[in-house]
Scaffold this motif. Structure first.
Motif, PDB file in Angstrom:
ATOM      1  N   MET A   1       1.226  -4.274  32.957  1.00  0.00           N
ATOM      2  CA  MET A   1       0.401  -4.833  34.018  1.00  0.00           C
ATOM      3  C   MET A   1      -0.134  -6.212  33.642  1.00  0.00           C
ATOM      4  SD  MET A   1      -1.687  -1.473  35.339  1.00  0.00           S
ATOM      5  CE  MET A   1      -0.805  -0.203  36.273  1.00  0.00           C
ATOM      6  N   LEU A   2      -0.503  -6.393  32.369  1.00  0.00           N
ATOM      7  CA  LEU A   2      -0.992  -7.688  31.929  1.00  0.00           C
ATOM      8  C   LEU A   2       0.100  -8.757  31.957  1.00  0.00           C
ATOM      9  CD1 LEU A   2      -3.291  -6.617  28.970  1.00  0.00           C
ATOM     10  CD2 LEU A   2      -4.008  -7.911  30.978  1.00  0.00           C
ATOM     11  N   ALA A   3       1.333  -8.326  31.900  1.00  0.00           N
ATOM     12  CA  ALA A   3       2.442  -9.275  31.906  1.00  0.00           C
ATOM     13  C   ALA A   3       2.789  -9.757  33.310  1.00  0.00           C
ATOM     14  CB  ALA A   3       3.678  -8.646  31.254  1.00  0.00           C
ATOM     15  N   LEU A   4       2.249  -9.113  34.335  1.00  0.00           N
ATOM     16  CA  LEU A   4       2.551  -9.507  35.705  1.00  0.00           C
ATOM     17  C   LEU A   4       1.928 -10.859  36.039  1.00  0.00           C
ATOM     18  CD1 LEU A   4       1.865  -6.140  37.590  1.00  0.00           C
ATOM     19  CD2 LEU A   4       4.100  -7.213  37.249  1.00  0.00           C
ATOM     20  N   PRO A   5       2.535 -11.604  36.959  1.00  0.00           N
ATOM     21  CA  PRO A   5       1.859 -12.801  37.472  1.00  0.00           C
ATOM     22  C   PRO A   5       0.527 -12.394  38.097  1.00  0.00           C
ATOM     23  CG  PRO A   5       4.164 -12.759  38.158  1.00  0.00           C
ATOM     24  CD  PRO A   5       3.880 -11.424  37.548  1.00  0.00           C
ATOM     25  N   GLU A   6      -0.448 -13.271  38.022  1.00  0.00           N
ATOM     26  CA  GLU A   6      -1.792 -12.962  38.524  1.00  0.00           C
ATOM     27  C   GLU A   6      -1.752 -12.448  39.963  1.00  0.00           C
ATOM     28  OE1 GLU A   6      -6.185 -13.580  37.715  1.00  0.00           O
ATOM     29  OE2 GLU A   6      -4.480 -13.972  36.419  1.00  0.00           O
ATOM     30  N   SER A   7      -0.910 -13.031  40.797  1.00  0.00           N
ATOM     31  CA  SER A   7      -0.865 -12.663  42.216  1.00  0.00           C
ATOM     32  C   SER A   7      -0.329 -11.250  42.448  1.00  0.00           C
ATOM     33  CB  SER A   7      -0.005 -13.670  42.986  1.00  0.00           C
ATOM     34  OG  SER A   7       1.334 -13.646  42.490  1.00  0.00           O
ATOM     35  N   GLN A   8       0.317 -10.669  41.440  1.00  0.00           N
ATOM     36  CA  GLN A   8       0.904  -9.339  41.607  1.00  0.00           C
ATOM     37  C   GLN A   8       0.068  -8.231  40.966  1.00  0.00           C
ATOM     38  OE1 GLN A   8       5.068  -9.181  40.465  1.00  0.00           O
ATOM     39  NE2 GLN A   8       5.469 -11.211  41.319  1.00  0.00           N
ATOM     40  N   ILE A   9      -1.073  -8.573  40.403  1.00  0.00           N
ATOM     41  CA  ILE A   9      -1.924  -7.555  39.775  1.00  0.00           C
ATOM     42  C   ILE A   9      -2.685  -6.800  40.854  1.00  0.00           C
ATOM     43  CG2 ILE A   9      -3.917  -7.182  38.269  1.00  0.00           C
ATOM     44  CD1 ILE A   9      -2.997  -9.572  36.614  1.00  0.00           C
ATOM     45  N   ASP A  10      -2.512  -5.497  40.895  1.00  0.00           N
ATOM     46  CA  ASP A  10      -3.202  -4.617  41.836  1.00  0.00           C
ATOM     47  C   ASP A  10      -4.336  -3.942  41.063  1.00  0.00           C
ATOM     48  OD1 ASP A  10      -4.073  -2.499  43.430  1.00  0.00           O
ATOM     49  OD2 ASP A  10      -2.076  -2.031  44.186  1.00  0.00           O
ATOM     50  N   LEU A  11      -5.557  -4.416  41.276  1.00  0.00           N
ATOM     51  CA  LEU A  11      -6.678  -3.929  40.486  1.00  0.00           C
ATOM     52  C   LEU A  11      -6.964  -2.451  40.711  1.00  0.00           C
ATOM     53  CD1 LEU A  11      -9.143  -6.953  40.697  1.00  0.00           C
ATOM     54  CD2 LEU A  11      -7.621  -6.315  38.806  1.00  0.00           C
ATOM     55  N   ALA A  12      -6.761  -1.977  41.926  1.00  0.00           N
ATOM     56  CA  ALA A  12      -6.962  -0.543  42.193  1.00  0.00           C
ATOM     57  C   ALA A  12      -5.978   0.284  41.376  1.00  0.00           C
ATOM     58  CB  ALA A  12      -6.802  -0.259  43.682  1.00  0.00           C
ATOM     59  N   LYS A  13      -4.734  -0.129  41.371  1.00  0.00           N
ATOM     60  CA  LYS A  13      -3.722   0.610  40.612  1.00  0.00           C
ATOM     61  C   LYS A  13      -3.991   0.525  39.118  1.00  0.00           C
ATOM     62  CE  LYS A  13       1.270   1.312  40.244  1.00  0.00           C
ATOM     63  NZ  LYS A  13       2.604   0.833  40.700  1.00  0.00           N
ATOM     64  N   VAL A  14      -4.422  -0.639  38.652  1.00  0.00           N
ATOM     65  CA  VAL A  14      -4.741  -0.789  37.226  1.00  0.00           C
ATOM     66  C   VAL A  14      -5.850   0.175  36.827  1.00  0.00           C
ATOM     67  CG1 VAL A  14      -5.714  -2.339  35.486  1.00  0.00           C
ATOM     68  CG2 VAL A  14      -3.985  -3.192  37.064  1.00  0.00           C
ATOM     69  N   LYS A  15      -6.947   0.162  37.587  1.00  0.00           N
ATOM     70  CA  LYS A  15      -8.087   1.003  37.232  1.00  0.00           C
ATOM     71  C   LYS A  15      -7.715   2.483  37.266  1.00  0.00           C
ATOM     72  CE  LYS A  15     -12.306   2.211  36.316  1.00  0.00           C
ATOM     73  NZ  LYS A  15     -12.305   2.925  35.062  1.00  0.00           N
ATOM     74  N   LEU A  16      -6.981   2.896  38.284  1.00  0.00           N
ATOM     75  CA  LEU A  16      -6.609   4.305  38.391  1.00  0.00           C
ATOM     76  C   LEU A  16      -5.602   4.698  37.317  1.00  0.00           C
ATOM     77  CD1 LEU A  16      -6.406   4.554  42.266  1.00  0.00           C
ATOM     78  CD2 LEU A  16      -8.099   5.657  40.787  1.00  0.00           C
ATOM     79  N   THR A  17      -4.734   3.791  36.930  1.00  0.00           N
ATOM     80  CA  THR A  17      -3.791   4.075  35.844  1.00  0.00           C
ATOM     81  C   THR A  17      -4.532   4.265  34.524  1.00  0.00           C
ATOM     82  OG1 THR A  17      -2.021   2.842  36.949  1.00  0.00           O
ATOM     83  CG2 THR A  17      -1.789   3.203  34.579  1.00  0.00           C
ATOM     84  N   ILE A  18      -5.529   3.422  34.276  1.00  0.00           N
ATOM     85  CA  ILE A  18      -6.339   3.579  33.062  1.00  0.00           C
ATOM     86  C   ILE A  18      -7.094   4.907  33.115  1.00  0.00           C
ATOM     87  CG2 ILE A  18      -8.338   2.660  31.823  1.00  0.00           C
ATOM     88  CD1 ILE A  18      -7.286  -0.154  32.620  1.00  0.00           C
ATOM     89  N   ASP A  19      -7.637   5.254  34.277  1.00  0.00           N
ATOM     90  CA  ASP A  19      -8.307   6.552  34.423  1.00  0.00           C
ATOM     91  C   ASP A  19      -7.345   7.697  34.117  1.00  0.00           C
ATOM     92  OD1 ASP A  19     -10.512   5.121  35.195  1.00  0.00           O
ATOM     93  OD2 ASP A  19     -10.672   5.999  37.195  1.00  0.00           O
ATOM     94  N   HIS A  20      -6.101   7.556  34.562  1.00  0.00           N
ATOM     95  CA  HIS A  20      -5.085   8.590  34.312  1.00  0.00           C
ATOM     96  C   HIS A  20      -4.777   8.697  32.819  1.00  0.00           C
ATOM     97  CE1 HIS A  20      -1.521  11.082  34.989  1.00  0.00           C
ATOM     98  NE2 HIS A  20      -0.890  10.284  34.144  1.00  0.00           N
ATOM     99  N   MET A  21      -4.787   7.581  32.105  1.00  0.00           N
ATOM    100  CA  MET A  21      -4.551   7.615  30.662  1.00  0.00           C
ATOM    101  C   MET A  21      -5.673   8.362  29.943  1.00  0.00           C
ATOM    102  SD  MET A  21      -3.154   3.722  30.066  1.00  0.00           S
ATOM    103  CE  MET A  21      -2.734   3.965  28.335  1.00  0.00           C
ATOM    104  N   ILE A  22      -6.873   8.283  30.491  1.00  0.00           N
ATOM    105  CA  ILE A  22      -8.011   8.998  29.920  1.00  0.00           C
ATOM    106  C   ILE A  22      -8.025  10.450  30.375  1.00  0.00           C
ATOM    107  CG2 ILE A  22     -10.544   9.099  29.877  1.00  0.00           C
ATOM    108  CD1 ILE A  22     -10.492   6.008  30.178  1.00  0.00           C
ATOM    109  N   ASP A  23      -7.721  10.670  31.654  1.00  0.00           N
ATOM    110  CA  ASP A  23      -7.703  12.015  32.239  1.00  0.00           C
ATOM    111  C   ASP A  23      -6.376  12.207  32.965  1.00  0.00           C
ATOM    112  OD1 ASP A  23      -8.000  14.378  33.583  1.00  0.00           O
ATOM    113  OD2 ASP A  23      -9.759  13.769  34.748  1.00  0.00           O
ATOM    114  N   PRO A  24      -5.398  12.855  32.329  1.00  0.00           N
ATOM    115  CA  PRO A  24      -4.065  12.989  32.929  1.00  0.00           C
ATOM    116  C   PRO A  24      -4.036  13.749  34.249  1.00  0.00           C
ATOM    117  CG  PRO A  24      -3.976  13.437  30.574  1.00  0.00           C
ATOM    118  CD  PRO A  24      -5.427  13.365  30.943  1.00  0.00           C
TER     119      PRO A  24
END
Length: 281
Positions: A1-24
Motif C-alpha cells: 500500500m505504501l508503494a502505491l501512488p498517492e492518488s491510489q491510496i484508499d485510506l479506508a481499505k488501509v485502516k481496515l487491512t491493518i485492523d485485520h492484521m491485528i484481528d483476523p
C-alpha cells in the motif's frame, strides 16, 4: 500500500487491512460497504448546493448527535478507557461496532467519512494524540477535535493540552497536515503497538524499518525500534548473564548492536524535538 501512488491510496481499505492484521476476524469488504452506506446517509442530510461548512455540520450531526439517523446511539469517547490503553479501542472496527472510541479511532472514522462526502480533511498528530485538519473553500485550515464533537480548537489550546517543543513542530513531528502516505504510517502505529503487546519484537523492528524507509523522521517508528531493541537485549542477555563481561565473545557483537540501536533511535527522536510526555498525556 505504501508503494502505491498517492492518488491510489484508499485510506479506508488501509485502516481496515491493518485492523485485520491485528484481528483476523475483521471482514474488510463488509466494513468497506458499511462505510459507503454511512457516507451515503450523511449526504442525505446535505442541503441543496451544500457548502463545505454544510457538509461538515452534517457529518458532525450524523456522528455525534443522537437521532434516528444513528439509532439514537451517537459515537462517543470511551470513558471506560480514558487513556486509550485498550488496544482494541484503536481499531476502527471496534469503534463502528461499539460506538465508543478514542483519539485514534475517532479521527480515523471522521477522516474517512469526511473524505467520502467531499470534505478536505487530513490527519494530524500531537503527543499521544491524533486530530483532524479541515480546510474550507477559502483555503483556511482549522483543527477539529474529534474526541469532543469535532469542535474547532486553536493551536495554542492544543499545545496547552499536549505540550510539545517548537523543534518538534518545525521538524513535522506534530501539528502538520499529513499526506495520505504519511497517514498510512500513522495508521500503522496500531500494528506496532500490537506487536509490542504480543512481545513480537522481530516484526516490530521489521515494520519500523519499513516505515522509516518511507519517512526517515517518523518518530513513532524510532521509539518502537528503540524499545524493541531494549527488550531483545533484556531477554537475550540481561536475564542470562550477571554482567556484560560474562557474555560469550561470539554473542557480544549482538549485545552491542542492540544497545547501540536502542540509544541511536532514542537520541534521534529527541534530536527532532520529541520529549517524554508528562504524566497523564
Amino acid at each position: 500500500m505504501l508503494a502505491l501512488p498517492e492518488s491510489q491510496i484508499d485510506l479506508a481499505k488501509v485502516k481496515l487491512t491493518i485492523d485485520h492484521m491485528i484481528d483476523p476476524s475483521v471482514d474488510v469488504n463488509a466494513y468497506l460497504k458499511q462505510l459507503d452506506t454511512m457516507a451515503a446517509e450523511v449526504r442525505t442530510r446535505f442541503p441543496a448546493n451544500p457548502s463545505s461548512r454544510d457538509k461538515l455540520e452534517a457529518l458532525r450531526t450524523y456522528l455525534y448527535q443522537a437521532g434516528p439517523w444513528n439509532g439514537n446511539q451517537p459515537f462517543a469517547y470511551d470513558m471506560a478507557d480514558l487513556n486509550g490503553q485498550n488496544l482494541r479501542g484503536r481499531l476502527l472496527t471496534n469503534y463502528l461496532s461499539t460506538r465508543k472510541g478514542n483519539c485514534v479511532s475517532m479521527p480515523m472514522l471522521f477522516l474517512i467519512l469526511g473524505r467520502k462526502v467531499g470534505l478536505d480533511l487530513s490527519l494530524s498528530a500531537a503527543p499521544e494524540h491524533y486530530f483532524i485538519k479541515y480546510r474550507d473553500e477559502a483555503g483556511k485550515v482549522y483543527n477539529l477535535e474529534t474526541t469532543s464533537g469535532a469542535g474547532f480548537t486553536r493551536d495554542v489550546w492544543m499545545r496547552q493540552q499536549r505540550p510539545m517543543t517548537d523543534l518538534a513542530i518545525k521538524n513535522g513531528v506534530y501539528m502538520q497536515s499529513a499526506t495520505d502516505r504519511q497517514t498510512v504510517l500513522m495508521m500503522s502505529v496500531a500494528l506496532l503497538e500490537f506487536y509490542s503487546h504480543e512481545k513480537r519484537e522481530g516484526p516490530r523492528v521489521g515494520l519500523s524499518v519499513m516505515l522509516l524507509q518511507h519517512s526517515p523522521n517518523f518518530v513513532p517508528a524510532m521509539l518502537h525500534w528503540a524499545n524493541a531493541s531494549l527488550r531483545m537485549r533484556q531477554s537475550e542477555f540481561e536475564g542470562k548473564y550477571p554482567t556484560p563481561s560474562h557474555i560469550p565473545l561470539e554473542l557480544r557483537r549482538r549485545y552491542m548492536e542492540l544497545a547501540q540501536e536502542n540509544r541511536y533511535w532514542w537520541d534521534k527522536a529527541v534530536s527532532l524535538g520529541w520529549q517524554v510526555p508528562p504524566p497523564g498525556v
